[in-house]
Design a protein around this motif. Structure first.
Motif, PDB file in Angstrom:
ATOM      1  N   ARG A   4       0.826  -1.205   0.000  1.00  0.00           N
ATOM      2  CA  ARG A   4       0.000   0.000   0.000  1.00  0.00           C
ATOM      3  C   ARG A   4       0.862   1.257   0.000  1.00  0.00           C
ATOM      4  O   ARG A   4       0.533   2.252  -0.604  1.00  0.00           O
ATOM      5  N   ILE A   6       3.747   1.560  -1.340  1.00  0.00           N
ATOM      6  CA  ILE A   6       4.320   1.783  -2.677  1.00  0.00           C
ATOM      7  C   ILE A   6       3.284   2.428  -3.599  1.00  0.00           C
ATOM      8  O   ILE A   6       3.610   3.228  -4.435  1.00  0.00           O
ATOM      9  N   PHE A   7       2.010   2.063  -3.397  1.00  0.00           N
ATOM     10  CA  PHE A   7       0.956   2.653  -4.209  1.00  0.00           C
ATOM     11  C   PHE A   7       0.952   4.164  -4.124  1.00  0.00           C
ATOM     12  O   PHE A   7       0.663   4.859  -5.057  1.00  0.00           O
ATOM     13  N   THR A   8       1.221   4.619  -2.891  1.00  0.00           N
ATOM     14  CA  THR A   8       0.917   6.007  -2.598  1.00  0.00           C
ATOM     15  C   THR A   8       1.737   6.990  -3.408  1.00  0.00           C
ATOM     16  O   THR A   8       1.222   7.983  -3.859  1.00  0.00           O
ATOM     17  N   PRO A  10       3.240   7.007  -6.563  1.00  0.00           N
ATOM     18  CA  PRO A  10       2.780   7.349  -7.917  1.00  0.00           C
ATOM     19  C   PRO A  10       1.437   8.061  -7.884  1.00  0.00           C
ATOM     20  O   PRO A  10       1.171   8.933  -8.705  1.00  0.00           O
ATOM     21  N   ALA A  11       0.610   7.713  -6.885  1.00  0.00           N
ATOM     22  CA  ALA A  11      -0.686   8.367  -6.783  1.00  0.00           C
ATOM     23  C   ALA A  11      -0.509   9.844  -6.493  1.00  0.00           C
ATOM     24  O   ALA A  11      -1.223  10.689  -7.026  1.00  0.00           O
TER      25      ALA A  11
ATOM     26  N   VAL B  89      -7.318   8.591  -9.748  1.00  0.00           N
ATOM     27  CA  VAL B  89      -6.287   7.697  -9.222  1.00  0.00           C
ATOM     28  C   VAL B  89      -5.712   8.273  -7.932  1.00  0.00           C
ATOM     29  O   VAL B  89      -5.557   7.578  -6.925  1.00  0.00           O
ATOM     30  N   ALA B  90      -5.419   9.575  -7.956  1.00  0.00           N
ATOM     31  CA  ALA B  90      -4.854  10.211  -6.764  1.00  0.00           C
ATOM     32  C   ALA B  90      -5.812  10.114  -5.585  1.00  0.00           C
ATOM     33  O   ALA B  90      -5.384   9.878  -4.460  1.00  0.00           O
ATOM     34  N   ARG B  93      -6.161   6.068  -4.731  1.00  0.00           N
ATOM     35  CA  ARG B  93      -4.951   5.313  -4.399  1.00  0.00           C
ATOM     36  C   ARG B  93      -4.045   6.043  -3.418  1.00  0.00           C
ATOM     37  O   ARG B  93      -3.371   5.431  -2.621  1.00  0.00           O
ATOM     38  N   GLY B  94      -4.013   7.379  -3.505  1.00  0.00           N
ATOM     39  CA  GLY B  94      -3.179   8.125  -2.566  1.00  0.00           C
ATOM     40  C   GLY B  94      -3.923   8.194  -1.254  1.00  0.00           C
ATOM     41  O   GLY B  94      -4.953   8.844  -1.174  1.00  0.00           O
TER      42      GLY B  94
END
Lengths: 303, 272
Positions: A4, A6-8, A10-11, B89-90, B93-94
């Motif tokens: 999770r 690692i996801f953050t 690029p987001a 996506v942001a 996912r963020g």
């Protein structure tokens, strides 16, 4: 869990472009509206004073700042035209939203009662008119409501009226246009909450001796309140600032605030007063948003 | 459990639904029928004819406005789809980043913001920046409005996806970006397509924001239609409106077919 994290990143990078875009083209423009609402009208290009020019030095900037004034807002407060158009916008929006709720609720309720596999079809049928042009939908009503239009022809043929009724340029036509155009915005959030209600609750209530009407009041209505709130907000806010529908369907004797803004801007070319009207409109809209926010917080606190 | 036979639906419900749908569709049907009216008078039926379509295709000013609208819609919808998808996506996912509340606020506010305010504020920005008003100012304005709709559509699809697929791809050695492109992107493609189409039709439809942000000589189709409609109903406008309704209907049918074809792979169809 580590995945999770690692996801953050690029987001976050994905957020950069839309963030910058919306800041520049949505947030920053409001600063200009505010600034120009405090400026004076001028016969110049652009048609307002003072103009901030960073190149002309500190002194000029200070002078420009001190030239800003609340004159436009004083004008709005003292001139009946603006007060009345503000009040009319509120009245029209409240009336139209109430009508939308009364008409939209039974339709959304019927949709939620359809067999499961038919529900997406019904939803699609409600959404499709929303995809066709707003202007065209209003125009379609002009076709029907005009003096020798379809509605008058039908009424005359059925001998309900003896002379053609004036429909266009009346409040009736405007409300018809508003209800017609905003109906999907009311139905969809209502349907979304109504479809989620567990039928077992209604069965339980019936087992405990409630009549269908009692179950509806005691179970369905309270559970659908979040959808009511969302639908009311989705309709009320844009209707307050509506321009096209009152302009084309209502008479010209009473203006809504969106029409006043349009008139000041395009006809009178008074950009500062138009900006001040926009600020006023924003303030009017902030109120229902704050109420909704408090309502939602209370709901969340209860959950 | 929820499935009830239609027979059990009360008559009241069926009548409500039928009347509601009739209310939504009848005016458009009437409009389309009258566009084929041969009579010069909009209200007298003079038999079927295509003459108003012909007169539209001979109206140079109207055709130029239509071309301008289509160009604006295509470019702004594409920009809005890229930006809106990135924003979705942001947001999904963020987990948390600085200014997330402001970010989502900026993306949701334009959905309900009265168009007169959006239009006026953008115009004042363009004037302050000294930008020449025309194609690009309208395109930027439409992108700003429509990307928010794209965000909502893509976000609801992304939120419903099973993240373990993406995680599996990463366990198998993909980096996050590659996992997203290889696994998630194909799954949300129907929502992205739906977002593009909604952005396209919203742009094609917009009168108010375009009126504020366009310059002299570059009127869009709604601006032309509006100035004609203010002068009264004209049969030619019926024809133009029917053409727009027809092309949007074709787009929607194509989209629902496309999403049906791809929904075999995804979990459920796109919400719109």
């Amino acid at each position: 869990m580590s995945a999770r994290r690692i996801f953050t990143r690029p987001a976050r990078i994905a957020a950069v472009a839309p963030y910058l875009w919306m800041s520049l083209f949505f947030l920053v423009p409001f600063v200009f509206v505010l600034k120009i609402s405090l400026s004076q009208t001028a016969i110049a290009q652009p048609p307002y004073l003072p103009v901030f020019d960073l190149a002309s030095g500190w002194q000029a900037l200070v002078a420009a700042f001190s030239a800003l004034s609340f004159d436009n807002f004083r004008l709005l407060a003292s001139d009946q035209l603006y007060i009345q158009s503000g009040l009319r916008s509120l009245t029209v929006a409240i009336t139209a939203t109430a009508m939308l709720l009364l008409i939209g609720y039974p339709i959304a309720y019927a949709m939620a009662r359809l067999p499961r596999r038919w529900q997406p079809v019904a939803m699609m049928l409600v959404i499709v008119p929303f995809w066709t042009s707003f202007l065209i939908r209003v125009y379609a009503w002009i076709n029907i409501l005009q003096h020798d239009g379809l509605l008058n022809k039908i009424l005359l043929a059925l001998h309900i009226v003896s002379t053609p009724v004036v429909w266009l340029s009346t409040d009736t036509a405007m409300y018809l246009g508003l209800v017609y155009s905003y109906l999907p915005f009311m139905i969809l959030p209502l349907y979304a909450t109504l479809a989620k209600i567990d039928p077992a609750l209604l069965e339980a209530s019936a087992d405990l001796g409630s009549s269908p009407l009692q179950s509806f009041w005691l179970i369905t209505v309270p559970l659908s309140l979040p959808g009511v709130g969302a639908g009311v907000l989705l309709c009320f806010i844009p209707i307050v600032g509506e321009f096209v529908i009152p302009d084309l369907l209502a008479g010209s004797d009473a203006l809504m605030i969106g029409q006043t803004l349009w008139l000041e801007f395009f006809t009178n070319r008074d950009w500062p007063v138009a900006s001040a009207t926009a600020v006023l409109l924003l303030v009017i809209l902030l109120l229902p948003l704050l109420i909704y926010d408090r309502f939602q917080r209370r709901q969340m606190g209860r959950a | 459990m929820n499935a009830r036979p239609l027979a059990q639906m009360s008559r009241f419900n069926i009548a409500t639904l039928a009347m509601g749908l009739a209310f939504l569709y009848l005016p458009i049907v009437v409009l389309v029928i009258y566009s084929f009216n041969a009579s010069q008078l909009v209200t007298v039926w003079g038999g079927w004819s295509l003459r108003w379509y012909q007169s539209f295709f001979n109206d140079q000013a109207m055709l130029a406005a239509a071309a301008m609208s289509l160009r604006v819609a295509a470019v702004s919808a594409t920009l809005a789809t890229v930006l809106g998808t990135l924003a979705a996506v942001a947001l999904t996912r963020g987990e948390r980043f600085k200014g997330r509340t402001l970010f989502s606020g900026m993306l949701y506010a334009p959905l309900v913001m009265p168009e007169v305010i959006t239009g006026l504020s953008l115009l004042l920005l363009f004037v302050a920046l000294g930008a020449e008003r025309g194609f690009w100012t309208v395109t930027i304005a439409h992108t700003t409005l429509t990307m928010c709709f794209v965000t909502v559509i893509v976000q609801s699809r992304l939120g419903g996806l099973d993240r373990s697929l993406e995680e599996a791809a990463m366990d198998l050695g993909c980096n996050p970006v590659r996992a997203f492109v290889a696994v998630t992107l194909p799954l949300i493609a129907p929502a992205i397509a739906a977002g593009w189409m909604l952005a396209f039709t919203l742009s094609l439809d917009d009168l108010v924001i375009a009126s504020f942000t366009t310059g002299p000589g570059s009127a869009t189709l709604p601006i032309r239609i509006y100035s004609e409609v203010r002068l009264g109903v004209k049969p030619e406008i019926n024809a133009i409106c029917s053409l727009i309704v027809g092309s949007i209907a074709i787009l929607i049918v194509a989209a629902s077919l496309a999403s049906k074809l791809s929904s075999g792979r995804g979990q459920n169809a796109a919400p719109m």
